[in-house]
Design a protein around this motif. Structure first.
Motif, PDB file in Angstrom:
ATOM      1  N   ILE A  27      45.894  47.810  24.755  1.00  0.00           N
ATOM      2  CA  ILE A  27      45.055  46.578  24.943  1.00  0.00           C
ATOM      3  C   ILE A  27      45.709  45.244  25.224  1.00  0.00           C
ATOM      4  O   ILE A  27      45.638  44.582  26.136  1.00  0.00           O
ATOM      5  CB  ILE A  27      43.716  46.359  23.882  1.00  0.00           C
ATOM      6  CG1 ILE A  27      42.686  47.472  24.077  1.00  0.00           C
ATOM      7  CG2 ILE A  27      43.151  45.127  24.146  1.00  0.00           C
ATOM      8  CD1 ILE A  27      42.009  47.835  22.729  1.00  0.00           C
ATOM      9  N   MET A  28      46.545  45.084  24.164  1.00  0.00           N
ATOM     10  CA  MET A  28      47.596  44.022  24.296  1.00  0.00           C
ATOM     11  C   MET A  28      48.553  43.817  25.193  1.00  0.00           C
ATOM     12  O   MET A  28      48.629  42.737  26.293  1.00  0.00           O
ATOM     13  CB  MET A  28      48.367  43.624  23.006  1.00  0.00           C
ATOM     14  CG  MET A  28      47.248  43.394  21.846  1.00  0.00           C
ATOM     15  SD  MET A  28      46.430  41.778  22.252  1.00  0.00           S
ATOM     16  CE  MET A  28      47.753  40.507  22.006  1.00  0.00           C
ATOM     17  N   ALA A  29      48.881  45.164  25.633  1.00  0.00           N
ATOM     18  CA  ALA A  29      49.920  45.351  26.760  1.00  0.00           C
ATOM     19  C   ALA A  29      49.103  45.097  28.131  1.00  0.00           C
ATOM     20  O   ALA A  29      49.622  44.250  29.128  1.00  0.00           O
ATOM     21  CB  ALA A  29      50.546  46.598  26.945  1.00  0.00           C
ATOM     22  N   THR A  30      47.899  45.360  28.347  1.00  0.00           N
ATOM     23  CA  THR A  30      46.937  45.093  29.447  1.00  0.00           C
ATOM     24  C   THR A  30      46.768  43.655  29.827  1.00  0.00           C
ATOM     25  O   THR A  30      46.858  43.255  30.683  1.00  0.00           O
ATOM     26  CB  THR A  30      45.881  46.193  29.525  1.00  0.00           C
ATOM     27  OG1 THR A  30      46.473  47.421  29.435  1.00  0.00           O
ATOM     28  CG2 THR A  30      44.999  45.872  30.877  1.00  0.00           C
ATOM     29  N   LEU A  93      40.171  53.494  29.782  1.00  0.00           N
ATOM     30  CA  LEU A  93      39.397  53.315  30.994  1.00  0.00           C
ATOM     31  C   LEU A  93      39.264  51.933  31.397  1.00  0.00           C
ATOM     32  O   LEU A  93      39.567  51.472  32.648  1.00  0.00           O
ATOM     33  CB  LEU A  93      38.025  53.739  30.985  1.00  0.00           C
ATOM     34  CG  LEU A  93      37.036  53.676  32.283  1.00  0.00           C
ATOM     35  CD1 LEU A  93      37.838  54.643  33.123  1.00  0.00           C
ATOM     36  CD2 LEU A  93      35.582  54.056  31.843  1.00  0.00           C
ATOM     37  N   VAL A  94      38.837  50.897  30.230  1.00  0.00           N
ATOM     38  CA  VAL A  94      38.892  49.835  30.654  1.00  0.00           C
ATOM     39  C   VAL A  94      40.112  49.108  31.191  1.00  0.00           C
ATOM     40  O   VAL A  94      40.326  48.239  32.070  1.00  0.00           O
ATOM     41  CB  VAL A  94      38.168  48.777  29.607  1.00  0.00           C
ATOM     42  CG1 VAL A  94      38.288  47.203  29.759  1.00  0.00           C
ATOM     43  CG2 VAL A  94      36.689  49.147  29.306  1.00  0.00           C
ATOM     44  N   CYS A  95      41.332  49.311  30.399  1.00  0.00           N
ATOM     45  CA  CYS A  95      42.553  48.940  30.668  1.00  0.00           C
ATOM     46  C   CYS A  95      43.186  49.300  32.014  1.00  0.00           C
ATOM     47  O   CYS A  95      43.728  48.468  32.648  1.00  0.00           O
ATOM     48  CB  CYS A  95      43.466  49.164  29.718  1.00  0.00           C
ATOM     49  SG  CYS A  95      43.415  48.445  27.880  1.00  0.00           S
ATOM     50  N   ALA A  96      43.023  50.381  32.307  1.00  0.00           N
ATOM     51  CA  ALA A  96      42.995  51.148  33.723  1.00  0.00           C
ATOM     52  C   ALA A  96      42.378  50.041  34.661  1.00  0.00           C
ATOM     53  O   ALA A  96      42.969  49.871  35.878  1.00  0.00           O
ATOM     54  CB  ALA A  96      42.789  52.396  34.101  1.00  0.00           C
ATOM     55  N   LEU A  97      41.102  49.839  34.499  1.00  0.00           N
ATOM     56  CA  LEU A  97      40.239  49.170  35.548  1.00  0.00           C
ATOM     57  C   LEU A  97      40.825  47.596  35.591  1.00  0.00           C
ATOM     58  O   LEU A  97      40.881  47.340  36.787  1.00  0.00           O
ATOM     59  CB  LEU A  97      38.752  49.146  35.112  1.00  0.00           C
ATOM     60  CG  LEU A  97      38.081  50.674  35.407  1.00  0.00           C
ATOM     61  CD1 LEU A  97      36.780  50.387  34.923  1.00  0.00           C
ATOM     62  CD2 LEU A  97      37.942  50.912  36.622  1.00  0.00           C
ATOM     63  N   LEU A 101      42.443  46.137  39.011  1.00  0.00           N
ATOM     64  CA  LEU A 101      41.706  44.895  39.385  1.00  0.00           C
ATOM     65  C   LEU A 101      42.670  43.717  39.699  1.00  0.00           C
ATOM     66  O   LEU A 101      42.893  43.002  40.770  1.00  0.00           O
ATOM     67  CB  LEU A 101      40.569  44.345  38.533  1.00  0.00           C
ATOM     68  CG  LEU A 101      40.009  43.093  39.104  1.00  0.00           C
ATOM     69  CD1 LEU A 101      39.195  42.964  40.381  1.00  0.00           C
ATOM     70  CD2 LEU A 101      38.761  42.441  38.060  1.00  0.00           C
ATOM     71  N   PHE A 102      43.560  43.389  38.480  1.00  0.00           N
ATOM     72  CA  PHE A 102      44.529  42.354  38.678  1.00  0.00           C
ATOM     73  C   PHE A 102      45.746  42.811  39.564  1.00  0.00           C
ATOM     74  O   PHE A 102      46.309  41.873  40.241  1.00  0.00           O
ATOM     75  CB  PHE A 102      45.182  41.949  37.281  1.00  0.00           C
ATOM     76  CG  PHE A 102      44.259  41.018  36.565  1.00  0.00           C
ATOM     77  CD1 PHE A 102      44.567  39.610  36.484  1.00  0.00           C
ATOM     78  CD2 PHE A 102      43.142  41.473  35.995  1.00  0.00           C
ATOM     79  CE1 PHE A 102      43.786  38.942  35.594  1.00  0.00           C
ATOM     80  CE2 PHE A 102      42.443  40.720  35.288  1.00  0.00           C
ATOM     81  CZ  PHE A 102      42.768  39.150  35.219  1.00  0.00           C
ATOM     82  N   GLY A 127      51.097  45.085  44.913  1.00  0.00           N
ATOM     83  CA  GLY A 127      50.582  45.408  43.770  1.00  0.00           C
ATOM     84  C   GLY A 127      51.013  46.870  43.506  1.00  0.00           C
ATOM     85  O   GLY A 127      51.250  46.908  42.455  1.00  0.00           O
ATOM     86  N   VAL A 128      51.099  47.752  44.550  1.00  0.00           N
ATOM     87  CA  VAL A 128      51.878  48.999  43.957  1.00  0.00           C
ATOM     88  C   VAL A 128      53.417  49.046  43.708  1.00  0.00           C
ATOM     89  O   VAL A 128      53.802  49.533  42.866  1.00  0.00           O
ATOM     90  CB  VAL A 128      51.642  49.992  45.456  1.00  0.00           C
ATOM     91  CG1 VAL A 128      52.368  51.241  45.210  1.00  0.00           C
ATOM     92  CG2 VAL A 128      50.217  50.006  45.758  1.00  0.00           C
ATOM     93  N   SER A 129      53.900  48.036  44.339  1.00  0.00           N
ATOM     94  CA  SER A 129      55.467  47.717  44.077  1.00  0.00           C
ATOM     95  C   SER A 129      55.622  47.183  42.663  1.00  0.00           C
ATOM     96  O   SER A 129      56.497  47.652  42.030  1.00  0.00           O
ATOM     97  CB  SER A 129      55.871  46.972  45.291  1.00  0.00           C
ATOM     98  OG  SER A 129      55.793  47.453  46.394  1.00  0.00           O
ATOM     99  N   ILE A 130      54.751  46.174  42.334  1.00  0.00           N
ATOM    100  CA  ILE A 130      55.022  45.439  41.118  1.00  0.00           C
ATOM    101  C   ILE A 130      54.706  46.529  40.146  1.00  0.00           C
ATOM    102  O   ILE A 130      55.471  46.506  38.799  1.00  0.00           O
ATOM    103  CB  ILE A 130      54.089  44.439  41.066  1.00  0.00           C
ATOM    104  CG1 ILE A 130      54.293  43.301  42.043  1.00  0.00           C
ATOM    105  CG2 ILE A 130      53.891  44.143  39.533  1.00  0.00           C
ATOM    106  CD1 ILE A 130      53.266  42.142  41.939  1.00  0.00           C
ATOM    107  N   ALA A 131      53.651  47.530  40.299  1.00  0.00           N
ATOM    108  CA  ALA A 131      53.444  48.631  39.249  1.00  0.00           C
ATOM    109  C   ALA A 131      54.510  49.559  39.116  1.00  0.00           C
ATOM    110  O   ALA A 131      55.138  49.746  37.871  1.00  0.00           O
ATOM    111  CB  ALA A 131      52.144  49.034  39.594  1.00  0.00           C
ATOM    112  N   ALA A 132      55.091  49.893  40.151  1.00  0.00           N
ATOM    113  CA  ALA A 132      56.319  50.712  40.143  1.00  0.00           C
ATOM    114  C   ALA A 132      57.500  49.965  39.393  1.00  0.00           C
ATOM    115  O   ALA A 132      58.057  50.787  38.781  1.00  0.00           O
ATOM    116  CB  ALA A 132      56.610  51.040  41.482  1.00  0.00           C
TER     117      ALA A 132
END
Length: 134
Positions: A27-30, A93-97, A101-102, A127-132
């Motif tokens: 939760i804190m990481a998200t 689930l909430v953290c993934a959403l 979204l962000f 967004g995809v690149s940032i996540a990677a």
């Protein structure tokens, strides 16, 4: 020295990993990850944004784990195992959403800042690149 079938099955390892993963840390990481994606006064290059977001995820998880350990050290009441599992699943689930979204909005936010600074808009796959990278 043989293990049972369940101990060698991949789904068992995943389940075991997730049981030891801290929901408070998640939760804190998200939360810190989402905050790292919000607009800033200076547009960030893709690599810099990915590194900042990754560092925020690491710091957020560490803070969450420390908070949980402080809770346990103070011997404050903890929920029962069944409620803890339910809360953990809902948190995932909430953290993934929230993260999705962000990440989806991050490109729009950065492009808004880039346009204000007179720069060219960035690609839509940001967004995809940032996540990677993170």
């Amino acid at each position: 020295m043989s293990q049972s079938f369940n101990a060698r099955h991949p789904s068992w390892r995943i389940r075991r990993f997730l049981e030891h993963f801290s929901s408070t840390g998640l939760i804190m990481a998200t939360l810190l990850f989402a905050l790292s994606l919000t607009p800033s006064l200076v547009p960030r290059p893709l690599l810099a944004q990915g590194i900042v977001s990754g560092l925020c995820i690491s710091a957020g998880y560490a803070i969450g784990v420390l908070l949980h350990e402080a809770w346990r050290y103070l011997r404050l009441p903890e929920p029962r195992a069944r409620l803890r599992r339910l809360v953990s699943r809902v948190a995932w689930l909430v953290c993934a959403l929230v993260a999705a979204l962000f990440l989806w909005q991050a490109s729009n936010w950065q492009n808004g800042i880039r346009l204000l600074m007179g720069m060219e808009p960035d690609s839509a796959t940001r967004g995809v690149s940032i996540a990677a990278i993170a």
